[in-house]
Enzyme design. Structure first.
Site, PDB file in Angstrom:
ATOM      1  N   ASP A 139      -5.325  -0.024  -9.407  1.00 48.78           N
ATOM      2  CA  ASP A 139      -4.042  -0.549  -8.977  1.00 48.78           C
ATOM      3  C   ASP A 139      -3.314  -1.054 -10.235  1.00 48.78           C
ATOM      4  O   ASP A 139      -3.934  -1.203 -11.294  1.00 48.78           O
ATOM      5  CB  ASP A 139      -4.290  -1.681  -7.975  1.00 48.78           C
ATOM      6  CG  ASP A 139      -3.022  -2.380  -7.558  1.00 48.78           C
ATOM      7  OD1 ASP A 139      -2.024  -1.698  -7.297  1.00 48.78           O
ATOM      8  OD2 ASP A 139      -3.031  -3.624  -7.492  1.00 48.78           O
ATOM      9  N   ASP A 141      -0.119  -3.670 -10.269  1.00 51.24           N
ATOM     10  CA  ASP A 141       0.325  -5.063 -10.190  1.00 51.24           C
ATOM     11  C   ASP A 141      -0.841  -5.991  -9.855  1.00 51.24           C
ATOM     12  O   ASP A 141      -1.582  -5.760  -8.895  1.00 51.24           O
ATOM     13  CB  ASP A 141       1.413  -5.196  -9.135  1.00 51.24           C
ATOM     14  CG  ASP A 141       2.648  -4.373  -9.489  1.00 51.24           C
ATOM     15  OD1 ASP A 141       3.536  -4.909 -10.165  1.00 51.24           O
ATOM     16  OD2 ASP A 141       2.694  -3.186  -9.108  1.00 51.24           O
TER      17      ASP A 141
END
Length: 348
Positions: A139, A141
């Site tokens: 991922d 963020d």
């Protein structure tokens, strides 16, 4: 082997690295070290079959903590534990234990132990093989970087509170991700595109990211980003930090302003999980050699599809369901797990 037992009991909060070196000096010809029914020994009278592997890591790790850990494992009806010599990886003390059994309550007990001792751990039946090519899909963020980019854009545009509240609910799995993304992006209508560069120029990397990427590349692994954020930031990370691939959402722009809309299909949990299998096929990597790292509810499918799902400073629902949770270390913890999972270092 009373000598080894005394070296542990009498070591008085000694660092594991000091203890390791002391053991090597005091016990000649030591090739293997076991804890059998609560007693340290270099030999076993019966065959040992590894049923699970435990990796424990911390910035500080001493012999008192090791003694308590071995007692915990023994109390969980694990008759035999093989202790691999502790090592230091990226300034983290890491020790691997091969277990003859794994009780249903073991992970819960280790969670409490790790929290009390400010440690992280990984308990698995099988880890990916560090000696063979693999894939790590991350991922973006709050995983590769320390911020949520959409929250930063919103803050600069003056709608920060409205957007961050929705982000928090989405990451906790309390809102449909597609709907929440469209809601948040709609608040950005009219924002100048220059805001994107302003946020990108100051993206704080997650500590340990560069070390993780370097370690993966040296081991012949691929590393990629699958983000529910935006490709402006993911593509920049890819270009600047040697990611092999990146996929994220595209913000619609007109006349140098954000329109408040997303272009194309949204990169949600399903797309992230699909990206993992697609990249594994593209790079000819078996799924048993895949790792997924994330922090939000929309990462759970991706993490569940991988051979090793790692949650980093994650929301409670993610920690509950992830195979491994990093709460005290940062991304260097992922490198510690992978590189220590195949360690064969002897005590000699």
């Amino acid at each position: 082997m009373d000598t080894i037992e005394k070296l542990l009991v009498q070591s008085n909060y000694q660092s594991l690295l000091q203890w390791r070196d002391h053991v090597k000096q005091q016990v000649s010809g030591l090739d293997a070290l076991f804890c059998h029914k609560g007693t340290l020994t270099s030999t076993l009278t019966s065959d040992f079959t590894e049923q699970a592997s435990l990796i424990v890591m911390a910035a500080q790790f001493n012999t008192a903590q090791l003694h308590n850990l071995l007692r915990l494992l023994t109390d969980e009806y694990i008759d035999t534990i093989r202790l691999h010599a502790p090592e230091i990886i990226e300034n983290v003390i890491v020790m691997r234990f091969a277990l003859s059994a794994k009780s249903p309550s073991l992970k819960l007990k280790l969670d409490a132990f790790a929290k009390e001792n400010k440690m992280d751990f990984a308990l698995m039946d099988h880890f990916p093989d560090w000696q063979k090519p693999g894939l790590v899909l991350m991922d973006m963020d709050s995983t590769t970087i320390q911020i949520e980019c959409i929250d930063e854009i919103a803050r600069l545009y003056g709608v920060g509170d409205e957007v961050s509240a929705v982000t928090a609910l989405a990451m906790q799995g309390k809102l449909d991700f597609n709907e929440s993304l469209r809601t948040r992006v709609s608040k950005l209508e009219g924002a100048p595109v220059s805001i994107l560069k302003e946020v990108a120029d100051s993206m704080p990397l997650m500590p340990g990211l560069l070390e993780l990427i370097k370690g993966l590349k040296n081991a012949g692994w691929k590393v990629a980003i699958a983000s529910g954020g935006f490709n402006y930031f993911a593509d920049r990370l890819k270009a600047e930090h040697d990611f092999d691939y990146a996929i994220a959402n595209t913000l619609e722009i007109s006349d140098q302003l954000l329109t408040g809309k997303v272009v194309g299909d949204i990169v949600n949990a399903t797309v992230k999980a699909g990206t993992l299998s697609e990249l594994a096929a593209r790079y000819n990597i078996p799924m048993s050699q895949t790792v997924a790292i994330g922090d939000g509810a929309n990462d759970l499918l991706m993490m569940g599809a991988s051979a090793l799902g790692i949650a980093i400073h994650a929301k409670p629902i993610v920690q509950e369901k992830a195979a491994v949770s990093l709460n005290h270390l940062d991304l260097q913890g992922a490198l510690c797990i992978l590189s220590a999972s195949n360690c064969v270092n002897s005590w000699s």
